[in-house]
Design a protein around this motif. Structure first.
Motif, mmCIF file in Angstrom:
data_model
loop_
_atom_site.group_PDB
_atom_site.id
_atom_site.type_symbol
_atom_site.label_atom_id
_atom_site.label_comp_id
_atom_site.label_asym_id
_atom_site.label_seq_id
_atom_site.Cartn_x
_atom_site.Cartn_y
_atom_site.Cartn_z
ATOM 1 N N MET A 24 0.848 -1.164 0.000
ATOM 2 C CA MET A 24 0.000 0.000 0.000
ATOM 3 C C MET A 24 0.898 1.232 0.000
ATOM 4 O O MET A 24 1.869 1.309 0.737
ATOM 5 C CB MET A 24 -0.891 -0.042 1.242
ATOM 6 N N SER A 25 0.557 2.203 -0.802
ATOM 7 C CA SER A 25 1.385 3.392 -0.870
ATOM 8 C C SER A 25 1.257 4.214 0.414
ATOM 9 O O SER A 25 0.278 4.100 1.153
ATOM 10 C CB SER A 25 0.985 4.236 -2.076
ATOM 11 N N PHE A 26 2.258 5.033 0.642
ATOM 12 C CA PHE A 26 2.295 5.813 1.875
ATOM 13 C C PHE A 26 1.149 6.818 1.916
ATOM 14 O O PHE A 26 0.541 7.039 2.968
ATOM 15 C CB PHE A 26 3.652 6.520 1.987
ATOM 16 N N LEU A 27 0.837 7.428 0.774
ATOM 17 C CA LEU A 27 -0.243 8.414 0.732
ATOM 18 C C LEU A 27 -1.594 7.770 1.049
ATOM 19 O O LEU A 27 -2.392 8.331 1.807
ATOM 20 C CB LEU A 27 -0.289 9.085 -0.641
ATOM 21 N N LEU A 28 -1.834 6.576 0.494
ATOM 22 C CA LEU A 28 -3.075 5.869 0.800
ATOM 23 C C LEU A 28 -3.133 5.489 2.276
ATOM 24 O O LEU A 28 -4.184 5.591 2.914
ATOM 25 C CB LEU A 28 -3.207 4.627 -0.081
ATOM 26 N N ARG A 29 -2.002 5.107 2.850
ATOM 27 C CA ARG A 29 -1.959 4.773 4.268
ATOM 28 C C ARG A 29 -2.271 5.988 5.141
ATOM 29 O O ARG A 29 -2.975 5.867 6.146
ATOM 30 C CB ARG A 29 -0.586 4.214 4.627
ATOM 31 N N VAL A 30 -1.776 7.164 4.750
ATOM 32 C CA VAL A 30 -2.065 8.389 5.500
ATOM 33 C C VAL A 30 -3.550 8.711 5.434
ATOM 34 O O VAL A 30 -4.170 9.058 6.450
ATOM 35 C CB VAL A 30 -1.213 9.568 4.957
ATOM 36 N N ILE A 31 -4.149 8.575 4.254
ATOM 37 C CA ILE A 31 -5.575 8.872 4.105
ATOM 38 C C ILE A 31 -6.413 7.888 4.915
ATOM 39 O O ILE A 31 -7.371 8.289 5.593
ATOM 40 C CB ILE A 31 -5.964 8.861 2.611
ATOM 41 N N ILE A 48 1.235 12.245 10.779
ATOM 42 C CA ILE A 48 2.119 12.108 11.946
ATOM 43 C C ILE A 48 2.044 10.688 12.497
ATOM 44 O O ILE A 48 3.074 10.095 12.848
ATOM 45 C CB ILE A 48 1.757 13.161 13.015
ATOM 46 N N PHE A 49 0.842 10.116 12.551
ATOM 47 C CA PHE A 49 0.685 8.750 13.047
ATOM 48 C C PHE A 49 1.392 7.750 12.141
ATOM 49 O O PHE A 49 2.019 6.805 12.616
ATOM 50 C CB PHE A 49 -0.801 8.412 13.180
ATOM 51 N N ALA A 50 1.333 7.958 10.826
ATOM 52 C CA ALA A 50 2.013 7.062 9.895
ATOM 53 C C ALA A 50 3.530 7.157 10.045
ATOM 54 O O ALA A 50 4.234 6.141 10.011
ATOM 55 C CB ALA A 50 1.600 7.380 8.457
ATOM 56 N N ILE A 51 4.042 8.363 10.243
ATOM 57 C CA ILE A 51 5.492 8.537 10.421
ATOM 58 C C ILE A 51 5.944 7.934 11.746
ATOM 59 O O ILE A 51 6.968 7.231 11.801
ATOM 60 C CB ILE A 51 5.859 10.038 10.326
ATOM 61 N N VAL A 52 5.196 8.184 12.813
ATOM 62 C CA VAL A 52 5.539 7.614 14.122
ATOM 63 C C VAL A 52 5.492 6.091 14.059
ATOM 64 O O VAL A 52 6.383 5.400 14.571
ATOM 65 C CB VAL A 52 4.588 8.161 15.216
ATOM 66 N N GLY A 64 -8.005 -1.369 4.247
ATOM 67 C CA GLY A 64 -6.875 -1.849 3.465
ATOM 68 C C GLY A 64 -7.264 -2.986 2.539
ATOM 69 O O GLY A 64 -6.751 -3.100 1.421
ATOM 70 N N LEU A 65 -8.170 -3.846 2.989
ATOM 71 C CA LEU A 65 -8.660 -4.917 2.123
ATOM 72 C C LEU A 65 -9.495 -4.368 0.973
ATOM 73 O O LEU A 65 -9.446 -4.881 -0.143
ATOM 74 C CB LEU A 65 -9.489 -5.914 2.929
ATOM 75 N N ILE A 66 -10.262 -3.329 1.256
ATOM 76 C CA ILE A 66 -11.114 -2.744 0.217
ATOM 77 C C ILE A 66 -10.286 -1.991 -0.815
ATOM 78 O O ILE A 66 -10.500 -2.121 -2.027
ATOM 79 C CB ILE A 66 -12.166 -1.822 0.853
ATOM 80 N N PHE A 67 -9.332 -1.184 -0.362
ATOM 81 C CA PHE A 67 -8.584 -0.315 -1.259
ATOM 82 C C PHE A 67 -7.233 -0.872 -1.676
ATOM 83 O O PHE A 67 -6.406 -0.149 -2.214
ATOM 84 C CB PHE A 67 -8.368 1.059 -0.610
ATOM 85 N N ARG A 68 -7.005 -2.155 -1.418
ATOM 86 C CA ARG A 68 -5.742 -2.770 -1.816
ATOM 87 C C ARG A 68 -5.617 -2.744 -3.335
ATOM 88 O O ARG A 68 -6.536 -3.133 -4.047
ATOM 89 C CB ARG A 68 -5.669 -4.203 -1.332
ATOM 90 N N PRO A 69 -4.465 -2.290 -3.854
ATOM 91 C CA PRO A 69 -4.302 -2.317 -5.306
ATOM 92 C C PRO A 69 -4.252 -3.755 -5.814
ATOM 93 O O PRO A 69 -3.675 -4.631 -5.178
ATOM 94 C CB PRO A 69 -2.966 -1.606 -5.547
ATOM 95 N N SER A 70 -4.895 -3.982 -6.948
ATOM 96 C CA SER A 70 -4.929 -5.335 -7.489
ATOM 97 C C SER A 70 -3.578 -5.694 -8.083
ATOM 98 O O SER A 70 -2.881 -4.872 -8.670
ATOM 99 C CB SER A 70 -6.015 -5.441 -8.565
#
Length: 130
Positions: free
Chosen positions: A1-8, A48-52, A121-127
């Motif tokens: 999963m990309s970092f931007l998607l993880r932040v969102i 901030i939570f993703a970086i921590v 994450g299961l829903i938005f996981r890239p195929s």
């Protein structure tokens, strides 16, 4: 999963958890507090939570391997709660951000954030392409 998607996804999960008043986890937006400021605050707290989680969480999880074995993985709840509490502490430097009233409510909130992130994450996981 990309970092931007993880932040969102983190921002959305933190926003959802902050809507539950029992948990005593509050998202304090920029002034004046419109929906746009709430969204920006949630994205900033999610970043901030993703970086921590990426930096400090990785180190703590590696150092706590014996505790993972001893507690059969239950120490991860405390570590995730600590990371959420640390994110709230970092955002107290400003007049906006995340506030966690109690460490143990933070542990429960971190558990809910993990569950929400897992589902999203299961829903938005890239195929994957074969």
């Amino acid at each position: 999963m990309s970092f931007l998607l993880r932040v969102i996804l983190n921002a959305f999960a933190i926003w959802l958890v902050s809507l539950i008043p029992v948990l005593q986890v509050y998202l304090i937006p920029f002034a004046p507090g419109d929906w746009f400021q709430v969204a920006l605050t949630a994205l900033l707290v999610g970043l901030i939570f993703a970086i921590v989680n990426a930096i400090i969480g990785t180190v703590l999880k590696v150092l706590a391997i014996p505790l993972y074995i001893l507690t059969l993985g239950l120490i991860s709840l405390v570590i995730n709660g600590f990371l959420l509490w640390l994110t709230a502490w970092i955002t107290t430097l400003w007049s906006f951000g995340l506030r966690v009233e109690s460490f143990w409510w933070g542990v429960l909130a971190a558990l809910l954030i993990t569950i929400i992130n897992g589902i999203l994450g299961l829903i938005f996981r890239p195929s994957r392409r074969d």
